[in-house]
Design an enzyme around this catalytic site. Structure first.
Site, mmCIF file in Angstrom:
data_model
loop_
_atom_site.group_PDB
_atom_site.id
_atom_site.type_symbol
_atom_site.label_atom_id
_atom_site.label_comp_id
_atom_site.label_asym_id
_atom_site.label_seq_id
_atom_site.Cartn_x
_atom_site.Cartn_y
_atom_site.Cartn_z
ATOM 1 N N ASP A 16 26.639 0.409 30.731
ATOM 2 C CA ASP A 16 27.258 1.670 31.137
ATOM 3 C C ASP A 16 28.707 1.448 31.566
ATOM 4 O O ASP A 16 29.032 0.456 32.243
ATOM 5 C CB ASP A 16 26.440 2.253 32.295
ATOM 6 C CG ASP A 16 26.880 3.633 32.711
ATOM 7 O OD1 ASP A 16 26.830 4.544 31.863
ATOM 8 O OD2 ASP A 16 27.273 3.796 33.878
ATOM 9 N N GLU A 27 21.197 -17.969 25.128
ATOM 10 C CA GLU A 27 20.197 -18.956 25.544
ATOM 11 C C GLU A 27 18.784 -18.525 25.165
ATOM 12 O O GLU A 27 17.868 -19.349 25.111
ATOM 13 C CB GLU A 27 20.255 -19.161 27.062
ATOM 14 C CG GLU A 27 21.542 -19.772 27.574
ATOM 15 C CD GLU A 27 21.547 -19.820 29.095
ATOM 16 O OE1 GLU A 27 20.449 -19.675 29.709
ATOM 17 O OE2 GLU A 27 22.630 -19.986 29.690
#
Length: 574
Positions: A233, A285
């Site tokens: 956002d 990751e």
């Protein structure tokens, strides 16, 4: 009137076409480069417990219906613990589910069920601000000036003889000043805190490394639960210019006369990109090709692409396209400019026509006299849209959009042809914009009204009890999903057909070239692979080249080789 053009020899892409964008190489065919992502506004999607507010179990229950749309992911607007002063964008706890929507177990069930349908779950992240009920802000209010607790947010002394004026002249997106003054424990006036949105939404201080640490913890919490990524956002607002200088331009940072958007001190600062580089490393990751998408209101487009450089975010919303007018030359310009800009950084362009912050495109395209409050809703006192015209244009615009290469975002209910609730009585409005401006700006409630699922059930199947947090117009009965599902020519039928073809023909990974100009400049005609998509935004009927009719925005479109105004078709070229 009729206008036509001779088709290029052989009807195949060639020298007579005008290339704009090349197809993705096979090695670059990550899912997010061609994704169809369906935005769910949880409180308005489906309510299973009968309290009138949609919930996570309601979303889980309707996943089979979404799977029929051939989507790749759902994006959930905030469902976190919140006082709901701004429909959940005022977050009090980023790592738990608000009881309004269910529990963490409900969230886990949702993600597991979605996975069975081949659907990823993307969650909304709100890093610019939190709720004033958040424990970190409550600790800041209780702490002394210049303390580590206060440094998590942006507190400043006021100006004037006694600090009675705000630290600068910044304005809130929702109206009024962007600063609120605190009260000291002894009752005397204290410092001011910054809130670019509502006064209950204090901005974090991203100059403080502790804020970075907190959000990295939040990212990992949800990644460990299996989310497919994050929509971020107001992703352009986290860093503010040193010194917080005054700003005489628009509160939202968009360009205006004398105040170019790239000079706005509260948006688009260079340091913000280091944050997203660190986030990208965290996502990398994890397996499963997790994604980051920016809600960044930045212009021009060549600045927006900074958010999607190879080591930052994967996608960003294309607001230029979202707000395109019903004008063919302007739409062609936006499409070409978008693809050219994003190709320069190797990122996909995204396309979107509606979301939870703007007037739905059925209503927007039905406004023949325009609307002087972009981003704000329409009310009973406003000139009402021509619904039939708006729906006809919206269906055409959707068909053209789904032929474009790149990613697509859909907003819940647009597949039903839902308009805004433009006759919503003011007493029902909950958007803080309406209340902070004393009704001068109506806000966004009209595009957030609960969905109609089943025509002959209370609240049209939205809630088990018939309750609904915003009232639904009676005429929405005819838009109910169960009625439309039985008719291939319905708006739902159009979305199903076009989305299935988009996937089968790999249009999202495809190319784009302009078909040579029609004599009528009101036509947008593009070729993606061997599919010609034509939309007539003009007032004349145009003659189409030969080709197999694959999809049509309305049943009569493309019949007998002609395309009328406000319609669109896909043709397979020989």
């Amino acid at each position: 009137m009729l206008s036509s053009i001779a088709a290029p020899e052989g009807l195949l892409p060639g020298a007579s076409l005008v290339p704009v964008h090349e197809a993705s190489a096979e090695r670059d065919r990550q899912w997010w480069r061609s994704s169809v992502i369906y935005q769910i506004y949880p409180r308005s999607f489906r309510d299973l417990n009968g309290d009138g507010i949609g919930d996570l179990p309601g979303i889980t229950a309707e996943l089979p219906a979404l799977a029929e749309l051939d989507i790749d992911a759902i994006w959930l607007s905030p469902f976190y613990v919140s006082p709901q002063k701004d429909a959940g964008y005022d977050v009090a706890d980023y790592c738990d589910v608000d009881p309004l929507f269910g529990t963490l177990d409900d969230f886990d069930t949702l993600t597991a069920t979605a996975k069975k349908h081949g659907i990823r779950v993307i969650v909304d992240l709100v890093p610019n601000h939190c709720s004033d009920a958040h424990t970190l802000f409550q600790a800041a209010l209780a702490a002394p000036e210049n303390s580590p607790a206060r440094d998590m947010f942006i507190f400043r002394d006021g100006t004037g003889e006694h600090g009675e004026n705000p630290p600068n002249n910044w304005q809130s997106h929702f109206g009024g000043p962007a600063w609120t003054r605190t009260t000291n424990p002894d009752g005397t006036p204290g410092q001011w805190y910054l809130h670019l949105f509502d006064s209950t939404q204090p901005d974090f201080n991203w100059d403080n490394p502790a804020v970075h640490d907190e959000f990295e913890r939040i990212l990992r919490f949800w990644l460990d639960r299996g989310v497919g990524g994050f929509r971020v956002d107001v992703a352009h607002a986290l860093i503010k210019k040193t010194g917080l200088p005054d700003w005489g331009g628009r509160a939202d940072g968009a360009s205006s006369e004398g105040f170019p958007g790239d000079q706005a001190p509260m948006f688009g600062q260079a340091g913000i990109h280091d944050i997203y580089r660190s986030w990208r490393k965290i996502l990398d990751e994890y397996d499963g090709d997790r994604v980051l998408c920016a809600e960044a209101t930045i212009d021009p487009l060549d600045r927006l692409t900074d958010w999607v450089r190879p080591d930052e975010m994967h996608q960003t919303f294309n607001f230029a396209y979202l707000h395109h007018p019903w004008n063919a030359p302007e739409l062609r310009r936006i499409i070409e400019t978008s693809l050219t800009a994003f190709d320069q950084v190797g990122a996909p362009t995204t396309w979107v026509l509606s979301n939870h912050d703007v007037v739905r495109h059925v209503s927007r395209f039905g406004l023949t006299a325009g609307h002087n409050r972009p981003g704000d809703g329409l009310g009973p006192e406003d000139l009402q849209p021509d619904h039939d015209l708006g729906l006809r244009r919206a269906r055409a615009a959707t068909l053209l959009m789904l032929a474009l290469p790149g990613g697509v975002y859909l907003y819940q209910g647009e597949e039903l042809g839902m308009p805004d609730h433009t006759m919503l009585e003011h007493g029902h409005r909950q958007d803080p914009t309406f209340h902070r401006t004393g009704g001068e700006r109506l806000g966004r409630d009209g595009c957030r009204v609960p969905l109609p699922w089943r025509a002959d059930e209370p609240s049209y199947g939205f809630s088990s009890t018939g309750a609904a947090w915003l009232p639904q117009p009676e005429e929405w009965r005819e838009l109910s999903r169960d009625l439309q599902a039985a008719h291939p020519a319905s708006t739902l039928g159009l979305y199903r057909t076009a989305l299935k073809l988009r996937r089968e023909l790999s249009l999202g990974h495809g190319s784009l070239a302009w078909w040579p100009e029609f004599e009528d400049d009101g036509v947008v005609a593009l070729v993606n692979g061997n599919v010609l998509a034509v939309m007539n935004m003009g007032t004349n009927t145009v003659q189409l080249p030969e080709g197999e009719l694959l999809a049509q925005s309305v049943p009569e479109a493309g019949q007998d080789g002609f395309l009328g105004p406000d319609t669109a078709v896909w043709l397979r070229l020989a």
